[in-house]
Design a protein around this motif. Structure first.
Motif, mmCIF file in Angstrom:
data_model
loop_
_atom_site.group_PDB
_atom_site.id
_atom_site.type_symbol
_atom_site.label_atom_id
_atom_site.label_comp_id
_atom_site.label_asym_id
_atom_site.label_seq_id
_atom_site.Cartn_x
_atom_site.Cartn_y
_atom_site.Cartn_z
ATOM 1 N N PHE A 1 0.840 -1.191 0.000
ATOM 2 C CA PHE A 1 0.000 0.000 0.000
ATOM 3 C C PHE A 1 0.875 1.241 0.000
ATOM 4 O O PHE A 1 1.924 1.275 0.643
ATOM 5 C CB PHE A 1 -0.904 0.017 1.238
ATOM 6 C CG PHE A 1 -1.841 1.205 1.294
ATOM 7 C CD1 PHE A 1 -3.041 1.186 0.592
ATOM 8 C CD2 PHE A 1 -1.504 2.345 2.005
ATOM 9 C CE1 PHE A 1 -3.891 2.280 0.616
ATOM 10 C CE2 PHE A 1 -2.351 3.440 2.045
ATOM 11 C CZ PHE A 1 -3.543 3.412 1.343
ATOM 12 N N ARG A 2 0.443 2.255 -0.722
ATOM 13 C CA ARG A 2 1.147 3.522 -0.759
ATOM 14 C C ARG A 2 0.186 4.639 -0.366
ATOM 15 O O ARG A 2 -0.900 4.772 -0.930
ATOM 16 C CB ARG A 2 1.701 3.809 -2.158
ATOM 17 C CG ARG A 2 2.602 5.043 -2.222
ATOM 18 C CD ARG A 2 2.836 5.494 -3.661
ATOM 19 N NE ARG A 2 3.392 4.431 -4.482
ATOM 20 C CZ ARG A 2 4.531 4.547 -5.158
ATOM 21 N NH1 ARG A 2 5.235 5.656 -5.109
ATOM 22 N NH2 ARG A 2 4.961 3.553 -5.907
ATOM 23 N N PHE A 3 0.578 5.441 0.608
ATOM 24 C CA PHE A 3 -0.252 6.555 1.032
ATOM 25 C C PHE A 3 -0.248 7.673 -0.009
ATOM 26 O O PHE A 3 0.734 7.882 -0.722
ATOM 27 C CB PHE A 3 0.244 7.109 2.374
ATOM 28 C CG PHE A 3 -0.117 6.253 3.549
ATOM 29 C CD1 PHE A 3 -1.419 6.244 4.048
ATOM 30 C CD2 PHE A 3 0.841 5.439 4.153
ATOM 31 C CE1 PHE A 3 -1.756 5.445 5.130
ATOM 32 C CE2 PHE A 3 0.510 4.641 5.232
ATOM 33 C CZ PHE A 3 -0.790 4.641 5.724
ATOM 34 N N ASP A 4 -1.367 8.409 -0.063
ATOM 35 C CA ASP A 4 -1.465 9.563 -0.953
ATOM 36 C C ASP A 4 -0.825 10.801 -0.337
ATOM 37 O O ASP A 4 -0.286 11.645 -1.062
ATOM 38 C CB ASP A 4 -2.938 9.869 -1.256
ATOM 39 C CG ASP A 4 -3.615 8.734 -1.998
ATOM 40 O OD1 ASP A 4 -3.161 8.412 -3.109
ATOM 41 O OD2 ASP A 4 -4.585 8.167 -1.470
ATOM 42 N N THR A 5 -0.909 10.917 0.991
ATOM 43 C CA THR A 5 -0.394 12.100 1.681
ATOM 44 C C THR A 5 0.199 11.696 3.025
ATOM 45 O O THR A 5 -0.134 10.651 3.586
ATOM 46 C CB THR A 5 -1.512 13.129 1.962
ATOM 47 O OG1 THR A 5 -2.489 12.534 2.819
ATOM 48 C CG2 THR A 5 -2.165 13.615 0.680
ATOM 49 N N VAL A 6 1.080 12.572 3.523
ATOM 50 C CA VAL A 6 1.598 12.453 4.879
ATOM 51 C C VAL A 6 1.651 13.859 5.467
ATOM 52 O O VAL A 6 2.116 14.795 4.819
ATOM 53 C CB VAL A 6 3.000 11.812 4.913
ATOM 54 C CG1 VAL A 6 3.587 11.876 6.325
ATOM 55 C CG2 VAL A 6 2.941 10.360 4.439
ATOM 56 N N GLN A 7 1.166 13.999 6.703
ATOM 57 C CA GLN A 7 1.148 15.301 7.379
ATOM 58 C C GLN A 7 2.108 15.266 8.559
ATOM 59 O O GLN A 7 2.141 14.293 9.323
ATOM 60 C CB GLN A 7 -0.269 15.610 7.861
ATOM 61 C CG GLN A 7 -0.424 16.968 8.507
ATOM 62 C CD GLN A 7 -1.889 17.326 8.722
ATOM 63 O OE1 GLN A 7 -2.760 16.891 7.964
ATOM 64 N NE2 GLN A 7 -2.177 18.112 9.734
ATOM 65 N N MET A 8 2.883 16.349 8.725
ATOM 66 C CA MET A 8 3.895 16.379 9.784
ATOM 67 C C MET A 8 4.315 17.812 10.063
ATOM 68 O O MET A 8 4.086 18.708 9.245
ATOM 69 C CB MET A 8 5.112 15.557 9.356
ATOM 70 C CG MET A 8 5.735 16.020 8.047
ATOM 71 S SD MET A 8 6.933 14.832 7.424
ATOM 72 C CE MET A 8 7.448 15.678 5.911
ATOM 73 N N PRO A 9 4.938 18.054 11.233
ATOM 74 C CA PRO A 9 5.424 19.400 11.537
ATOM 75 C C PRO A 9 6.599 19.761 10.628
ATOM 76 O O PRO A 9 7.543 18.985 10.492
ATOM 77 C CB PRO A 9 5.893 19.287 13.001
ATOM 78 C CG PRO A 9 5.274 18.033 13.523
ATOM 79 C CD PRO A 9 5.150 17.117 12.348
ATOM 80 N N LEU A 10 6.522 20.924 10.022
ATOM 81 C CA LEU A 10 7.621 21.460 9.215
ATOM 82 C C LEU A 10 7.745 22.933 9.567
ATOM 83 O O LEU A 10 6.863 23.730 9.244
ATOM 84 C CB LEU A 10 7.347 21.273 7.720
ATOM 85 C CG LEU A 10 7.366 19.818 7.217
ATOM 86 C CD1 LEU A 10 6.868 19.736 5.784
ATOM 87 C CD2 LEU A 10 8.783 19.228 7.319
ATOM 88 N N ASN A 11 8.834 23.277 10.235
ATOM 89 C CA ASN A 11 8.989 24.655 10.691
ATOM 90 C C ASN A 11 10.445 24.977 10.996
ATOM 91 O O ASN A 11 11.325 24.114 10.878
ATOM 92 C CB ASN A 11 8.102 24.926 11.913
ATOM 93 C CG ASN A 11 8.383 23.985 13.063
ATOM 94 O OD1 ASN A 11 9.513 23.871 13.534
ATOM 95 N ND2 ASN A 11 7.348 23.285 13.532
#
Length: 360
Positions: free
Chosen positions: A228-238
């Motif tokens: 399986f391959r995810f469409d998106t990944v959300q994470m802190p970027l700062n």
């Protein structure tokens, strides 16, 4: 859009550590290992990939739009965070913020099943009436780790949001090393998500987390082991993350090389990064925008903060290496030990730690 065109292939094993160069058999990099690849990502993204440019964008109503990974969806550079909308004292003001954002060119809406006891989704659902749903790329998240709780939360989110489909569903708070195994287990939450996708209730699938890059990498590896391959990944970027236990260094290059949509969050670390007195809100937003993010999600609990976010997106210009270096130099000392990244170093931001029953 025909959802079948965006269906993941379940037949080809996905290696999240394989770079685009290694896909060519004759490539000199074809034997890059996990350890070797992470070595390439040992510096902030801008410097480790100096040959890369900020993702191209197109403008609508002055708002830059970028491509969301291989989905090819176009999403606004700024995304409207759902948590703060539910904290606004006046529900009608929350609706006004959402509709103004949509009218001004923002199309990416963030939310979660557990935000403010469901109030964030309820308010967003009301805001999306009267034709506004058609203007939005709607994302929400679920906490359930087993199939039963995940399926129930999906249905509750659909009802609260007053929609027959969610554009992007994400597994929320992947912050424990056993979360990936639970999601992908037999009878796990992924089964509910795939069934909802097959039924047309969701279009894309991703995951979020804020605790550790290593947990994100395990989630990608666990997905790979299940083809399986995810469409998106959300994470802190700062500007702080770049220095400490960095998602930018360890996870971002993997996503870019595999054309997975990058959702940047916590550009100001809630309010804590601004309390360091090292950078301004606009500098925080512009730093995150200068990375290969598809969208930078920020909380807007007032029209004033919404205007700030709109202005930051419309006025954004790519930063050169000297500008990035100067900005990171300002935050280097303050970033040590994660003092201003409490989502990494404490349980302050861990809703499922405070209320584990949400996990199922």
């Amino acid at each position: 859009m025909d959802d079948k065109k965006n269906q993941h292939s379940q037949g080809d094993l996905y290696d999240p550590y394989r770079t685009s160069r290694s896909r060519t058999p004759d490539s000199a990099d074809s034997s890059i290992s996990r350890r070797g690849f992470l070595g390439l990502a040992a510096a902030p993204y801008f410097f480790a990939h100096a040959d890369r440019k900020v993702p191209p964008s197109e403008s609508r109503n002055g708002m830059p739009y970028r491509t969301l990974g291989r989905s090819r969806e176009k999403v606004s550079l700024i995304g409207l965070g759902g948590y703060h909308l539910g904290k606004q004292a006046d529900p009608q003001e929350s609706i006004r913020i959402i509709r103004t954002g949509l009218d001004e060119g923002i199309n990416f809406l963030d939310n979660c099943w557990d935000y403010n006891g469901g109030e964030s989704e309820i308010r967003m659902g009301k805001a999306l009436r009267d034709g506004y749903r058609q203007q939005a790329f709607l994302m929400t998240k679920i906490d359930g780790r087993d199939k039963k709780s995940a399926a129930r939360q999906i249905e509750e989110s659909l009802r609260r949001l007053q929609t027959n489909h969610i554009d992007l569903l994400q597994f929320h708070e992947i912050i424990r090393m056993d979360d990936p195994d639970r999601v992908f287990a037999s009878g796990g939450a992924m089964e509910a998500a795939l069934e909802a996708k097959k039924a047309g209730k969701i279009r894309y699938i991703g995951f979020t987390g804020h605790k550790s890059p290593e947990i994100h990498l395990k989630m990608l590896n666990t997905a790979a082991s299940h083809q399986f391959r995810f469409d998106t990944v959300q994470m802190p970027l700062n500007v702080m993350d770049a220095h400490y236990d960095s998602f930018e260094r360890k996870v971002l290059p993997v996503l870019v090389e595999n054309d997975i949509g990058v959702l940047g969050m916590k550009p100001m670390g809630d309010h804590f990064i601004l309390e360091s007195k090292t950078v301004t809100a606009i500098e925080c937003l512009h730093y995150a925008m200068n990375l290969p993010t598809s969208v930078v999600i920020t909380g807007c609990d007032s029209m004033q903060i919404l205007d700030q976010a709109l202005g930051a997106a419309r006025n954004f210009r790519s930063m050169n290496s000297n500008e990035v270096a100067a900005l990171l130099a300002k935050t280097s000392q303050a970033a040590q030990s994660g003092r201003y990244e409490l989502y990494k170093t404490t349980h302050t931001f861990d809703g499922t730690y405070q209320t584990p029953k949400w996990l199922g």
